[in-house]
Motif scaffolding. Sequence first.
Motif, PDB file in Angstrom:
ATOM      1  N   UNK A 193       0.853  -1.182   0.000  1.00 29.86           N
ATOM      2  CA  UNK A 193       0.000   0.000   0.000  1.00 29.86           C
ATOM      3  C   UNK A 193       0.886   1.229   0.000  1.00 29.86           C
ATOM      4  N   UNK A 194       0.269   2.359  -0.344  1.00 31.66           N
ATOM      5  CA  UNK A 194       1.010   3.619  -0.323  1.00 31.66           C
ATOM      6  C   UNK A 194       1.546   3.874   1.095  1.00 31.66           C
ATOM      7  N   UNK A 195       0.696   3.569   2.068  1.00 31.94           N
ATOM      8  CA  UNK A 195       1.090   3.773   3.470  1.00 31.94           C
ATOM      9  C   UNK A 195       2.352   3.008   3.824  1.00 31.94           C
TER      10      UNK A 195
ATOM     11  N   UNK B  83       6.553   8.832   1.147  1.00 27.99           N
ATOM     12  CA  UNK B  83       5.549   8.753   0.086  1.00 27.99           C
ATOM     13  C   UNK B  83       5.701   9.890  -0.929  1.00 27.99           C
TER      14      UNK B  83
ATOM     15  N   UNK C 270       6.107   9.564  -5.011  1.00 27.93           N
ATOM     16  CA  UNK C 270       5.322  10.218  -6.055  1.00 27.93           C
ATOM     17  C   UNK C 270       6.229  10.926  -7.062  1.00 27.93           C
TER      18      UNK C 270
ATOM     19  N   UNK D  49       1.055   1.788  -8.825  1.00 27.28           N
ATOM     20  CA  UNK D  49       0.757   1.012 -10.039  1.00 27.28           C
ATOM     21  C   UNK D  49       1.966   0.965 -10.961  1.00 27.28           C
TER      22      UNK D  49
ATOM     23  N   UNK E 157      -6.493  -4.160  -3.649  1.00 27.42           N
ATOM     24  CA  UNK E 157      -7.002  -3.934  -2.315  1.00 27.42           C
ATOM     25  C   UNK E 157      -7.872  -5.132  -1.984  1.00 27.42           C
TER      26      UNK E 157
END
Lengths: 410, 103
Positions: free
Chosen positions: B63-65, B75, B79, B88, B101
């Motif tokens: 996950x991004x987290x 994070x 990006x 992705x 997810x």
Amino acid sequence: MKKLLILGAGTAGTMMANKMRKDLLPKEWNITVIEKEKDHFYQPGFLFVPFGYSSRKDIMKPGQKFFAGGIDIVYKEIDRIESDNNRVFLKDETCFDYDILIIATGTRISPEDTPGLKGELWYKNVFDFYTIEGAEALARFFSTWEGGNLVVNIADNPIKCPVAPLEFAFYADDYFTKKGIRDKVNITYVTPMSGAFTKPKASKMLGSLLQRKNVNIVTDFFLGEVDNVNKKILDFGGREVPFDCLITIPLHSGDPVISKSGLGDEFGFVRADKNTLQSTSKQNIFVIGDAGNFPSSKAGSVAHFQAEVLHANLLSFINNRPLEAKFDGHSNCYIETGYGKGILIDFNYTTEPLPGMFPLALFGPFALLKETRLNHIGKLFFKWIYWNILLKGRKLPVSNQMSMSGKITD
Amino acid sequence: MSQKTYAGITVDVNEEGYFTNSSQWSKEIALEIAKEEGVVLTDQHYAIMEFLRNRFKSGEPLSIRSINHSNVIDVKTFYQLFPGAPLKKATKIAGIPKPASCI
């Protein structure tokens, strides 16, 4: 005397205590539950509070009255689990030892983990509805609000009850239409996912429903910060969405006790086997519900299906037999869509929500992945089932394993 | 299931171009996928891809987290390295499945 210790008296902990009390002889096994909150909330009811359809008293009961006799309940705060010594310490340093530990400490929102989220607009223009305090503050705000940009945002997964934000958007459309100000309320659904839902068929169906209800959708948006001065949310890449009222579903974490005890992943969810529900660090520790790092929904229905698997596996564990019961990720959710209708979805780790009938293939009576009035009635009736059957650990006529019967595949 | 050829090696991918067999991946292959995605790879890219690949191998959800817990980058940098939809793009270039997810 052996000791079964249960941490948490939410949906999962209460159910497990009652289920195990039926099978473990009181002269052989003591069952103790530790919980800090005396009030038990029917959490699906939080959705109704902001719109004035329910109030605190409609969804709150004293937790103690749902336990069978012969269960000790301690209303105190837990400090840590010492799993190497099979004991749990409370904040006041009282110590409880155990032969078997069930962790059912749930999950909580952690708005403080996103910069600006719990800033000066918190409970003024920024609200959660995953706590009674947030839901009530929002109800007060909505009662006098005259309209503007209403943004419903999921910070990131996992979250509790993944369909609740969608239900909120559908209810907002219904509520502001009935109030006669829908033309002044611009609703935007901002999600980290690439669509309205994760799985393709449900995502398509729910996505087109959002469109039909004139709800804008912004996808692949991971909340980075909230700008309180200019009233906008920003993702980590700098994309912006302005709001006048922000409904946030903040990041979720496990109970701080889990991380402190070294049993969790980086978000404080207990590492456990997704099928047997046994902790991966200690054989005599089991996990149920939102507290675990299982790749399943964090929802009451999941806890309910897990409870039957865990009940069987605990009895096996006590009798030195292999843990043969396997949880398949079964989840079953009513999705309120407003205007007295609802959708039902039923799925597991490997099968996405499909159309069809539930629980009986021909007679339903509930339609899967389709808006019906009966699904809405099912959702309302579920509250009675929750208090009177589910929490008491009684059986429902629905299998804990997901069934393909009644489901329509391509 | 379809196949694609990168750096002279044929690999199995799904309909969205994500690897279905992560062991077919190599750094040279990553370089070519990155080109398709408009990303020029640096050591930082490789470091975070290694984190993603290890996490995928251990069966833990991505996950991004989780990037903030990578001890590689935060994070925001993620990006900047993979603009647009970083998770992705990064998983595609790293030769692992697109994170689903699980709800």
